[in-house]
Design an enzyme around this catalytic site. Structure first.
Site, PDB file in Angstrom:
ATOM      1  N   HIS A 286     -13.437  27.471  -5.001  1.00 23.69           N
ATOM      2  CA  HIS A 286     -12.147  28.119  -4.769  1.00 23.69           C
ATOM      3  C   HIS A 286     -11.397  28.475  -6.046  1.00 23.69           C
ATOM      4  O   HIS A 286     -10.520  29.331  -6.011  1.00 23.69           O
ATOM      5  CB  HIS A 286     -11.265  27.231  -3.892  1.00 23.69           C
ATOM      6  CG  HIS A 286     -11.696  27.191  -2.456  1.00 23.69           C
ATOM      7  ND1 HIS A 286     -12.936  26.736  -2.068  1.00 23.69           N
ATOM      8  CD2 HIS A 286     -11.050  27.551  -1.312  1.00 23.69           C
ATOM      9  CE1 HIS A 286     -13.030  26.813  -0.746  1.00 23.69           C
ATOM     10  NE2 HIS A 286     -11.915  27.309  -0.272  1.00 23.69           N
TER      11      HIS A 286
ATOM     12  N   LYS B 245      -2.912  21.806   5.525  1.00 20.39           N
ATOM     13  CA  LYS B 245      -2.397  22.692   4.487  1.00 20.39           C
ATOM     14  C   LYS B 245      -1.841  23.958   5.145  1.00 20.39           C
ATOM     15  O   LYS B 245      -2.569  24.660   5.859  1.00 20.39           O
ATOM     16  CB  LYS B 245      -3.488  23.077   3.499  1.00 20.39           C
ATOM     17  CG  LYS B 245      -3.773  22.036   2.445  1.00 20.39           C
ATOM     18  CD  LYS B 245      -4.735  22.600   1.403  1.00 20.39           C
ATOM     19  CE  LYS B 245      -4.969  21.618   0.275  1.00 20.39           C
ATOM     20  NZ  LYS B 245      -5.894  22.178  -0.742  1.00 20.39           N
TER      21      LYS B 245
ATOM     22  N   HIS C 286     -11.792  35.925   2.334  1.00 25.06           N
ATOM     23  CA  HIS C 286     -11.768  34.650   1.617  1.00 25.06           C
ATOM     24  C   HIS C 286     -13.164  34.068   1.406  1.00 25.06           C
ATOM     25  O   HIS C 286     -13.508  33.634   0.301  1.00 25.06           O
ATOM     26  CB  HIS C 286     -10.880  33.660   2.381  1.00 25.06           C
ATOM     27  CG  HIS C 286     -10.789  32.314   1.752  1.00 25.06           C
ATOM     28  ND1 HIS C 286     -10.222  32.099   0.517  1.00 25.06           N
ATOM     29  CD2 HIS C 286     -11.212  31.100   2.185  1.00 25.06           C
ATOM     30  CE1 HIS C 286     -10.288  30.812   0.213  1.00 25.06           C
ATOM     31  NE2 HIS C 286     -10.880  30.188   1.202  1.00 25.06           N
TER      32      HIS C 286
ATOM     33  N   LYS D 210     -14.611  17.230   6.580  1.00 22.00           N
ATOM     34  CA  LYS D 210     -13.250  17.471   6.101  1.00 22.00           C
ATOM     35  C   LYS D 210     -12.306  16.375   6.572  1.00 22.00           C
ATOM     36  O   LYS D 210     -11.437  15.927   5.817  1.00 22.00           O
ATOM     37  CB  LYS D 210     -12.738  18.832   6.561  1.00 22.00           C
ATOM     38  CG  LYS D 210     -11.359  19.134   5.991  1.00 22.00           C
ATOM     39  CD  LYS D 210     -10.991  20.588   6.007  1.00 22.00           C
ATOM     40  CE  LYS D 210      -9.703  20.819   5.226  1.00 22.00           C
ATOM     41  NZ  LYS D 210      -9.286  22.234   5.212  1.00 22.00           N
TER      42      LYS D 210
ATOM     43  N   GLU E 268      -4.022  15.527  -1.516  1.00 22.45           N
ATOM     44  CA  GLU E 268      -4.814  16.011  -2.646  1.00 22.45           C
ATOM     45  C   GLU E 268      -4.397  15.389  -3.980  1.00 22.45           C
ATOM     46  O   GLU E 268      -4.183  16.070  -4.977  1.00 22.45           O
ATOM     47  CB  GLU E 268      -4.743  17.537  -2.731  1.00 22.45           C
ATOM     48  CG  GLU E 268      -5.922  18.154  -3.478  1.00 22.45           C
ATOM     49  CD  GLU E 268      -5.985  19.667  -3.333  1.00 22.45           C
ATOM     50  OE1 GLU E 268      -5.903  20.350  -4.359  1.00 22.45           O
ATOM     51  OE2 GLU E 268      -6.123  20.143  -2.194  1.00 22.45           O
TER      52      GLU E 268
ATOM     53  N   GLU F 264     -17.826  28.555   3.872  1.00 17.77           N
ATOM     54  CA  GLU F 264     -17.191  27.242   3.919  1.00 17.77           C
ATOM     55  C   GLU F 264     -18.136  26.197   4.510  1.00 17.77           C
ATOM     56  O   GLU F 264     -18.106  25.031   4.118  1.00 17.77           O
ATOM     57  CB  GLU F 264     -15.891  27.313   4.729  1.00 17.77           C
ATOM     58  CG  GLU F 264     -14.808  28.192   4.123  1.00 17.77           C
ATOM     59  CD  GLU F 264     -14.093  27.545   2.940  1.00 17.77           C
ATOM     60  OE1 GLU F 264     -14.403  26.384   2.601  1.00 17.77           O
ATOM     61  OE2 GLU F 264     -13.207  28.201   2.362  1.00 17.77           O
TER      62      GLU F 264
ATOM     63  N   HIS G 201     -10.206  32.029  -5.494  1.00 13.99           N
ATOM     64  CA  HIS G 201      -8.801  32.426  -5.420  1.00 13.99           C
ATOM     65  C   HIS G 201      -8.441  33.422  -6.518  1.00 13.99           C
ATOM     66  O   HIS G 201      -7.637  34.338  -6.311  1.00 13.99           O
ATOM     67  CB  HIS G 201      -7.895  31.199  -5.515  1.00 13.99           C
ATOM     68  CG  HIS G 201      -7.846  30.389  -4.262  1.00 13.99           C
ATOM     69  ND1 HIS G 201      -7.276  29.139  -4.213  1.00 13.99           N
ATOM     70  CD2 HIS G 201      -8.297  30.642  -3.006  1.00 13.99           C
ATOM     71  CE1 HIS G 201      -7.374  28.652  -2.974  1.00 13.99           C
ATOM     72  NE2 HIS G 201      -7.992  29.555  -2.236  1.00 13.99           N
TER      73      HIS G 201
ATOM     74  N   ASN H 260     -12.057  22.073  -2.724  1.00 17.94           N
ATOM     75  CA  ASN H 260     -11.819  23.335  -3.427  1.00 17.94           C
ATOM     76  C   ASN H 260     -13.055  23.831  -4.174  1.00 17.94           C
ATOM     77  O   ASN H 260     -12.944  24.759  -4.990  1.00 17.94           O
ATOM     78  CB  ASN H 260     -10.652  23.176  -4.406  1.00 17.94           C
ATOM     79  CG  ASN H 260      -9.327  23.032  -3.693  1.00 17.94           C
ATOM     80  OD1 ASN H 260      -8.944  23.864  -2.888  1.00 17.94           O
ATOM     81  ND2 ASN H 260      -8.629  21.940  -3.980  1.00 17.94           N
TER      82      ASN H 260
ATOM     83  N   ARG I 180      13.487  21.849  10.367  1.00 22.03           N
ATOM     84  CA  ARG I 180      12.916  20.747   9.595  1.00 22.03           C
ATOM     85  C   ARG I 180      11.659  20.155  10.235  1.00 22.03           C
ATOM     86  O   ARG I 180      11.293  19.017   9.957  1.00 22.03           O
ATOM     87  CB  ARG I 180      13.953  19.648   9.325  1.00 22.03           C
ATOM     88  CG  ARG I 180      15.119  20.116   8.450  1.00 22.03           C
ATOM     89  CD  ARG I 180      15.978  18.948   7.995  1.00 22.03           C
ATOM     90  NE  ARG I 180      17.000  19.396   7.075  1.00 22.03           N
ATOM     91  CZ  ARG I 180      18.231  19.765   7.430  1.00 22.03           C
ATOM     92  NH1 ARG I 180      18.578  19.720   8.712  1.00 22.03           N
ATOM     93  NH2 ARG I 180      19.103  20.146   6.526  1.00 22.03           N
TER      94      ARG I 180
ATOM     95  N   ARG J  88      -9.495  14.772  -2.277  1.00 21.03           N
ATOM     96  CA  ARG J  88      -9.400  15.997  -1.487  1.00 21.03           C
ATOM     97  C   ARG J  88      -9.645  17.246  -2.324  1.00 21.03           C
ATOM     98  O   ARG J  88     -10.031  18.289  -1.788  1.00 21.03           O
ATOM     99  CB  ARG J  88      -8.044  16.080  -0.783  1.00 21.03           C
ATOM    100  CG  ARG J  88      -7.940  17.296   0.138  1.00 21.03           C
ATOM    101  CD  ARG J  88      -6.731  17.266   1.054  1.00 21.03           C
ATOM    102  NE  ARG J  88      -6.677  18.487   1.850  1.00 21.03           N
ATOM    103  CZ  ARG J  88      -5.902  18.667   2.895  1.00 21.03           C
ATOM    104  NH1 ARG J  88      -5.098  17.698   3.314  1.00 21.03           N
ATOM    105  NH2 ARG J  88      -5.901  19.806   3.562  1.00 21.03           N
TER     106      ARG J  88
END
Length: 360
Positions: free
Chosen positions: A248, A143, A265, A227, A237, A185, A252, A245, A121, A241
């Site tokens: 992206h 993330k 990427h 960032k 997000e 990026e 993606h 993206n 956990r 936030r």
């Protein structure tokens, strides 16, 4: 060594950026961690280069260190890989007060972070990114997760590290393709938040491509600061936030449509940024000069700026409909209004997207 702070109350943490600072990871770990065991998660590409330095630094200050290697590549960013790491963590007798340290690029960081978030956990987590893309983006913000055959990063969590250490000298061993991918990026941060930084990139891009310590340290620290500011304002997000993206949504989709085998990427994001700029122009948000500046910088980085003709627009639309930002079945894009400023645009017509895809 520069220090950038990610301000999240009791979960705030520093990002250390510098040249030749990898050997300081042990002292920093003693400052920020309380447990005695560290599981270093890396891959066969990075391990021969940097694992010994990290492990010796940790052992020198009293940590018991174990290593787990995962295969190198986006295609291994799966629950099966995480399951193998659970076995490694148990075999290393990792307890709740101990630490998982990610040593590698974005894939290693995402997987190791998901392990840390879910093992017992939650155990402490440290990011030591060794690629430009990971240093400026994926290592900061918390993330973590893995891919699903239907889409990228569909399984994951927000789980912040205790600290991030980015040694820009590790970039010297990167293939040029990976350096170029990381620059996508970096360009993104200038577009979404800082026009002056974008102009600095235009003036200093050759130094970045040559991996000048001073230029890369400036680019990494500035990108991390941007960032950090965004994440500090919107950790999970819910709003702001999402601007991270930019590029992206299509990026993606390109990765998913090509089974993560054709693009790294940053290459997919580069195409996605130019597409988003053109879509913004079509919708009347963005001037042609801005489209040209983004396209020109992407090309100077040696990155692709167009969708290959053999990838069908319908395949990309289908992949975009599975994007995490889709709401009520409506497509969402981060679109520029000016260099340094973007807006979140929801409910973009599939017909308009298709038309830009076709002409693009």
């Amino acid at each position: 060594m520069r220090e950038v702070s990610v301000s999240l109350g009791s979960r705030s943490y520093p990002v250390y950026v510098g040249a030749g600072i990898l050997r300081e990871v042990g002292d920093l770990a003693r400052r920020h961690l309380s447990g005695e065991r560290v599981l270093v998660v890396t891959n066969p590409t990075v391990a021969p280069l940097y694992a010994a330095t990290v492990e010796e630094s940790l052992a020198a200050v009293g940590f018991v260190v174990r290593r787990a290697e995962i295969p190198d590549g986006e295609e291994y960013k799966t629950l099966a890989t995480v399951a193998a790491l659970y076995d490694a963590a148990l075999g290393a007798e990792l307890e709740r007060g101990d630490t998982v340290l990610a040593l590698g690029g974005g894939v290693v960081g995402d997987i190791a972070g998901f392990l840390a978030a879910t093992y017992m956990r939650g155990v402490a987590f440290v990011q030591v990114p060794t690629t430009l893309l990971a240093q400026v983006d994926s290592s900061v913000g918390g993330k973590v997760g893995v891919n699903h055959p239907w889409g990228k990063n569909l399984i994951g969590a927000f789980y912040q590290p205790r600290f991030v250490l980015a040694d820009v000298r590790t970039l010297a061993t990167l293939p040029l393709r990976e350096v170029r991918a990381g620059l996508a990026e970096v360009i993104k941060y200038g577009v979404i938040h800082d026009a002056a930084f974008f102009a600095w990139l235009e003036a200093n891009f050759e130094a970045l491509l040559k991996l000048s310590d001073a230029a890369v340290e400036q680019a990494v620290a500035t990108s991390c600061a941007i960032k950090a500011a965004v994440v500090s304002a919107d950790e999970t997000e819910k709003g702001l936030r999402a601007i991270l993206n930019f590029g992206h949504t299509l990026g993606h989709a390109l990765e998913a449509a090509t089974h993560y085998e054709r693009f790294v990427h940053g290459e997919a994001v580069a195409i996605g940024m130019v597409f988003a700029a053109r879509l913004a122009r079509r919708l009347g948000y963005f001037e042609p000069a801005g489209v040209e500046r983004i396209t020109a910088l992407v090309r100077r980085a040696g990155l692709p700026d167009a969708i290959p003709p053999d990838i069908a627009p319908e395949a990309l639309l289908e992949a975009m409909r599975r994007d995490k930002k889709v709401a009520a079945g409506q497509l969402t894009f981060i679109l520029p209004e000016a260099i340094g400023k973007v807006r979140i645009v929801r409910g973009v017509s599939a017909d308009i997207v298709r038309s830009v895809l076709v002409e693009y």
